[in-house]
Motif scaffolding. Structure first.
Motif, mmCIF file in Angstrom:
data_model
loop_
_atom_site.group_PDB
_atom_site.id
_atom_site.type_symbol
_atom_site.label_atom_id
_atom_site.label_comp_id
_atom_site.label_asym_id
_atom_site.label_seq_id
_atom_site.Cartn_x
_atom_site.Cartn_y
_atom_site.Cartn_z
ATOM 1 N N GLU A 1 -20.059 150.903 73.365
ATOM 2 C CA GLU A 1 -19.782 150.056 72.324
ATOM 3 C C GLU A 1 -19.747 151.383 70.796
ATOM 4 N N THR B 1 -23.113 144.946 81.705
ATOM 5 C CA THR B 1 -23.714 145.916 80.511
ATOM 6 C C THR B 1 -23.600 146.815 80.465
ATOM 7 N N GLN C 1 -18.637 144.072 67.956
ATOM 8 C CA GLN C 1 -18.433 144.301 69.346
ATOM 9 C C GLN C 1 -19.251 142.853 70.177
ATOM 10 N N ARG C 2 -21.031 142.687 69.085
ATOM 11 C CA ARG C 2 -21.310 141.540 70.010
ATOM 12 C C ARG C 2 -20.203 140.967 70.276
ATOM 13 N N SER D 1 -20.039 146.300 64.091
ATOM 14 C CA SER D 1 -20.933 145.431 64.899
ATOM 15 C C SER D 1 -21.018 144.579 65.160
ATOM 16 N N SER E 1 -18.830 141.789 73.687
ATOM 17 C CA SER E 1 -19.106 142.439 74.835
ATOM 18 C C SER E 1 -19.591 141.423 75.094
ATOM 19 N N GLN E 2 -20.146 140.480 74.581
ATOM 20 C CA GLN E 2 -20.792 138.745 74.900
ATOM 21 C C GLN E 2 -19.320 138.110 76.142
#
Length: 402
Positions: A401, A396, A381-382, A378, A385-386
């Motif tokens: 994810e 987004t 993942q953030r 997790s 993605s960022q």
């Protein structure tokens, strides 16, 4: 006594053929994939197993089968041909023929031909794998029943074995289902929820993606892979619940113990506005490659989905960890080398994705019809993605994810 040069290739071919009849195994063909650190060996992926591709159940997929129905005689002929093509004798003879041709050509051309011949052999192997995929019988089992009215939808499985995967940092756990012909009814991108009691009679529960290194489905069983790390490290990567379950599974449960299971959450979802999806970009970290491999197999075959190109960026802290799914991943690359791009990167992920030149080069910028899937812990993942949003132009709703 010397042999004539023109006879040498065919004598070698005969030796290969004879050895093939007695347990010949194909020579491993390397696919060189760049790593992120200097002066390290290339990751080598090898191909061995036969593949039979499932069809994608993505919302953007085209779920028509590759082959229509055939008359009974045609089916029998195809199955007989497939049996012949998959026999060791035929494989040995075919490879012997290729070797004879290659050795004959080597006597006429200079050194640059070796690389071309290697690429040709890999291309031929890939085409042969694709052909065999179409003719292999799809294994269909009996879906295991999960009733919400009974036991809140939970079923039971039995721990069959646990083993370390070579020098990788992963452990494989195998489980038996109640019946030998059972299969778990999972959709693409859906997890399995597992639950048991620890030695203090507290509930331990974790969610995992099934691990299936070969496409030849084995009925009555399933497997998962987990990091072989301390509970504290797994907590940061997978969350407290899954980390505790892994600890119980590894240290407390014994082979033959029963564990509750049921289909888990399905996380694969495209929320974007650009249809159809034509390009898939996967960023996988560690065991996150397991669901990615399943999806790659599903979307690549012609007619299986609207996807035209697939990019896979797989990141591990240790280069040995790539061996966990290296062989089936290379096989997919050999079959679809014009559609599939794979980059394996060694990185501890302490910095951002943009700080690693290998990762930056491998990930394409966003274009309409592109969907990105991040399969990682997790925290990562953030960050991934960022990076996709701020540096590569993704929105987004075009990032999923797992």
């Amino acid at each position: 006594m010397s042999l004539k040069p023109t006879l040498l290739p065919y004598l070698v071919a005969l030796l290969v053929l004879l050895s093939g009849v007695h347990g010949f195994t194909t020579q491993k063909l390397p696919v060189r994939l760049k790593l992120s650190r200097q002066q390290r060996p290339f990751t080598v992926l090898h191909a061995k197993t036969r593949i039979s591709m499932p069809h994608s159940n993505l919302a953007v997929s085209i779920d028509d089968p590759l082959l229509g129905s055939r008359p009974a005689i045609g089916v029998r002929f195809i199955q007989a041909a497939a049996t012949l093509l998959t026999s060791r004798i035929f494989q040995a003879a075919f490879l012997a023929f290729l070797l004879a041709c290659s050795l004959s050509l080597l006597g006429r051309f200079n050194g640059g031909l070796l690389e071309k011949l290697g690429n040709l052999v890999k291309t031929l192997q890939g085409q042969a794998f694709k052909l065999l995929d179409q003719f292999q019988t799809k294994v269909v089992g009996v879906p295991m029943e999960f009733s919400e009215e009974e036991n809140d939808g939970w079923g039971v499985c039995t721990l069959r074995s646990k083993k370390g995967l070579g020098r990788t940092g992963f452990v494989q756990y195998d489980f038996d289902l109640p019946q030998p012909d059972n299969e778990i009814p999972l959709k693409l991108g859906q997890q399995i929820s597992l639950c048991c009691l620890d030695q203090n009679d507290s509930v331990a529960k974790g969610d995992f993606y099934p691990y299936q290194p070969t496409v030849n489905k084995k009925l009555g069983t399933f497997s998962i892979i987990t990091p072989n790390k301390p509970e504290e490290d797994n907590t940061l990567a997978l969350g407290r619940d899954s980390a505790h379950f892994i600890k119980v599974l590894h240290e407390e449960l014994k082979v033959g113990d029963e564990i509750a299971l049921k289909p888990g959450v399905q996380k694969l979802e495209y929320r974007g506005q650009y249809f159809p999806v034509t390009d898939m970009v996967y960023i996988a970290v560690g065991t996150g490659i397991a669901p990615v491999l399943e999806q790659v197999r599903a979307v690549l075959p012609n007619g299986a989905s609207s996807v035209k190109t697939v990019t896979v960026v797989w990141i591990n802290e240790n280069k040995d960890d790539f061996n966990v799914i290296s062989e089936p991943l290379e096989r997919e690359y050999m079959k679809y080398s014009t559609k599939l791009a794979v980059r394996c990167v060694v990185d501890d992920m302490e910095g951002g994705l943009g700080e690693n030149e290998e990762i930056s080069e491998a990930i394409p910028d966003f274009e309409e019809g592109t969907m990105a899937v991040v399969s990682a812990p997790s925290v990562l993942q953030r960050r991934a993605s960022q990076y996709l949003i701020t540096r590569r132009g993704y929105s987004t709703d075009c990032i999923c994810e797992l």
